[in-house]
Design an enzyme around this catalytic site. Structure first.
Site, PDB file in Angstrom:
ATOM      1  N   TYR A  75       0.840  -1.211   0.000  1.00 16.26           N
ATOM      2  CA  TYR A  75       0.000   0.000   0.000  1.00 16.26           C
ATOM      3  C   TYR A  75       0.870   1.255   0.000  1.00 16.26           C
ATOM      4  CZ  TYR A  75      -3.758   3.229   0.922  1.00 16.26           C
ATOM      5  OH  TYR A  75      -4.651   4.258   0.803  1.00 16.26           O
ATOM      6  N   PHE A 127      -7.126  23.129 -23.620  1.00 15.36           N
ATOM      7  CA  PHE A 127      -7.430  21.708 -23.796  1.00 15.36           C
ATOM      8  C   PHE A 127      -8.639  21.400 -22.912  1.00 15.36           C
ATOM      9  CE2 PHE A 127      -7.333  17.174 -22.984  1.00 15.36           C
ATOM     10  CZ  PHE A 127      -7.495  16.769 -24.294  1.00 15.36           C
ATOM     11  N   THR A 128      -9.468  20.478 -23.375  1.00  9.71           N
ATOM     12  CA  THR A 128     -10.781  20.245 -22.760  1.00  9.71           C
ATOM     13  C   THR A 128     -10.711  20.009 -21.244  1.00  9.71           C
ATOM     14  OG1 THR A 128     -10.524  17.937 -23.426  1.00  9.71           O
ATOM     15  CG2 THR A 128     -11.806  19.361 -24.899  1.00  9.71           C
ATOM     16  N   ASP A 218       2.169  21.322 -19.734  1.00 12.27           N
ATOM     17  CA  ASP A 218       1.421  20.099 -19.971  1.00 12.27           C
ATOM     18  C   ASP A 218       2.375  19.233 -20.789  1.00 12.27           C
ATOM     19  OD1 ASP A 218      -0.057  18.008 -20.901  1.00 12.27           O
ATOM     20  OD2 ASP A 218      -1.879  19.177 -21.235  1.00 12.27           O
ATOM     21  N   LYS A 261       0.181   9.008 -23.145  1.00 16.63           N
ATOM     22  CA  LYS A 261       0.602   9.440 -24.496  1.00 16.63           C
ATOM     23  C   LYS A 261       2.103   9.180 -24.638  1.00 16.63           C
ATOM     24  CE  LYS A 261      -3.423  11.829 -23.995  1.00 16.63           C
ATOM     25  NZ  LYS A 261      -4.223  11.773 -22.760  1.00 16.63           N
ATOM     26  N   ARG A 385     -12.784  17.431 -33.134  1.00 19.81           N
ATOM     27  CA  ARG A 385     -12.073  18.454 -32.361  1.00 19.81           C
ATOM     28  C   ARG A 385     -12.498  19.801 -32.932  1.00 19.81           C
ATOM     29  NH1 ARG A 385      -9.295  16.100 -27.796  1.00 19.81           N
ATOM     30  NH2 ARG A 385     -11.439  16.570 -27.329  1.00 19.81           N
ATOM     31  N   PHE A 452     -18.320  16.291 -25.627  1.00 14.18           N
ATOM     32  CA  PHE A 452     -17.954  15.495 -26.799  1.00 14.18           C
ATOM     33  C   PHE A 452     -17.878  13.999 -26.496  1.00 14.18           C
ATOM     34  CE2 PHE A 452     -13.555  14.782 -25.481  1.00 14.18           C
ATOM     35  CZ  PHE A 452     -13.370  15.810 -24.589  1.00 14.18           C
TER      36      PHE A 452
END
Ligand code: PLI
Length: 460
Positions: A75, A127-128, A218, A261, A385, A452
């Site tokens: 843990y 960005f969303t 980011d 990514k 997009r 979206f």
């Protein structure tokens, strides 16, 4: 360094395969209707080539799969956490690391920790999920990207750059104390996967330093950004991408990361920072929302895979082949005279749906329509997009109407072959040939946040 070779090939061979299924047009008509013409609602068993996203869809290496057997599922204080911290320190250079289940978990921690109600967060295009977390924390996003980024035809090599004058004007107008940080994304997703230059980031740093404002990156696709700097910016052709990533991070105070990514994993993310106070606050919050600060909602095996994925991703041959494949698809489409955003971006080819369907108004959701029609034509799944992704203005409730109305063909890393790219280009060509038959879509259901993902439509 090996980057001067003329052509590229994938620096791997395929050890394990997953069969693809092909459906009939009648089946796809039924599936699409049931999915409300939203490719996010199509079950993947009905998809032939899945270009919905590059997020969590990469093929892991044999080393990363082997790492899954080395999960220390304690843990607290798992050794996999130490490996992750070491990898982030080595490749990104930030001192403190808080794991999160994925990128938006890190965005939540950063936004909740630094933004006060009424603050403004400037960034190189929205960005969303990033903007939503800023808004939920009481802040407002302000776009300070250069104007060329909103123009699908501009061939500016660094469309992700910040407009320094706009940033300076904004800071002066709202007051530096109302700008908790500036948010800079690598290869800007909503602009078509477009990079910023090192020179521009250096200028942003010197401007923000004047006001005492930190920069948070980011870093989701920072490696892809580094590759464009290596290839296109004077003075960097002899640097490795890993060196460029470190140099970028040295100009920032920390980053949020979706490991799904660049880092090649199916799940995982982190917040990294050099700021001890932010780290302390993020540790408080991560325990409430994600899990203990040494696992952040991930299993030990996921942390280990991400540590190895980070190291593996920082290879010049890997990134060259990854972006080489995206460019191959983009150039094949350009040869067919299909309207796409130029320059071709790092993670995807973005079809310019406004030009594709130049007879449709934006309120008929051209990019959503194109994703639906491409699926119908071929079983290939893309995503919108444009106006749907842009959501509604938090104050007026009206649609945000972005200049870019794009359909994204997103390439998972190390998953598809060049032949899949050829088939995709053919399918887009066939969809283009039928473009005049299209009347667009009407929205029939709209969820409250990030519409979206789950919105439903019907033909107009
Ligand atoms: O999907 P997450 O929560 O791991 O990461 C959120 C996220 C943050 N920043 C950027 C630039 C992204 O592209 C991003 C996620 N992108 C997705 C899911 C995509 O399909 O592009």
């Amino acid at each position: 360094m090996s980057v001067v070779k003329q052509s590229w090939a994938e620096p791997f061979k395929i050890k394990s395969v997953e069969p693809l299924t092909m459906s009939t047009r009648e089946e796809r008509e039924r599936v699409l209707r049931l999915a409300g013409y939203n490719t996010f609602l199509v079950p993947s068993k009905h998809v032939y080539i899945d270009l919905l996203t590059d997020s969590g869809t990469s093929a892991m290496s044999d080393s990363m799969w082997a790492a899954m057997m080395l999960g220390d599922e304690a843990y607290a204080g798992s050794r996999n956490f130490e490996h992750l911290v070491n990898a982030v320190r080595k490749y990104y250079g930030f001192r403190h690391v808080v794991p999160t289940h994925q990128g938006r978990g890190a965005e939540h921690l950063l936004s909740r920790s630094l933004i006060k109600p009424g603050d403004t967060v400037p960034g190189n295009m929205y960005f969303t999920t990033t903007r939503l977390h800023q808004e939920l924390a009481g802040g407002a996003f302000a776009d300070v990207i250069i104007a060329e980024a909103h123009d699908p035809h501009s061939t500016h090599p660094f469309k992700g750059n910040v407009d320094l004058q706009r940033l300076d004007d904004l800071i002066r107008s709202v007051g530096a104390d109302r700008v908790p940080y500036v948010s800079i994304a690598g290869t800007v997703n909503m602009a078509g996967g477009q990079p910023f230059s090192m020179e521009n980031l250096r200028q942003v740093r010197s401007l923000t330093s004047k006001y005492g404002i930190p920069i948070y990156l980011d870093a989701t696709r920072l490696l892809e950004n580094a590759y464009f700097i290596q290839r296109q910016e004077e003075g960097y052709s002899n640097w490795t991408v890993a060196e460029i990533v470190r140099e970028i991070c040295a100009l920032a105070d920390g980053c949020t990361m979706s490991g799904k990514k660049d880092s090649l994993v199916n799940i995982g993310g982190f917040l990294a920072t050099n700021d001890k106070r932010l780290y302390e606050e993020a540790c408080n919050l991560v325990i409430v929302y994600e899990g203990l600060h040494t696992y952040g909602g991930l299993a030990g095996r996921d942390l280990e895979a991400m540590a190895r994925g980070i190291a593996e991703s920082m290879s010049d041959d890997h990134i060259r082949a990854r972006i080489g494949q995206v460019e191959y698809l983009g150039e094949t489409l350009l040869k067919r005279k299909i309207p796409v955003v130029v320059p071709i971006g790092g993670h995807a080819v973005f079809l310019n749906a406004r030009s594709f369907y130049d007879h449709l108004p934006q309120d008929a959701f051209p990019a959503q329509t194109l994703a639906a029609n491409l699926y119908l034509q071929s079983g290939i799944r893309a995503m919108e997009r444009g106006i749907v992704s842009a959501g509604r203005n938090a104050e007026t409730g009206d649609h945000n109407r972005p200049a870019l109305e794009l359909t994204r063909l997103t390439l998972p890393r190390r998953v598809y072959t060049q032949a899949h790219m050829d088939v995709t280009a053919e399918a887009v060509g066939e969809t283009y040939a039928e473009r005049r038959k299209t009347t667009g879509l009407k929205i029939t259901f709209e969820p409250k946040y990030l519409r979206f993902f789950r919105a439903r439509f019907r033909p107009r």
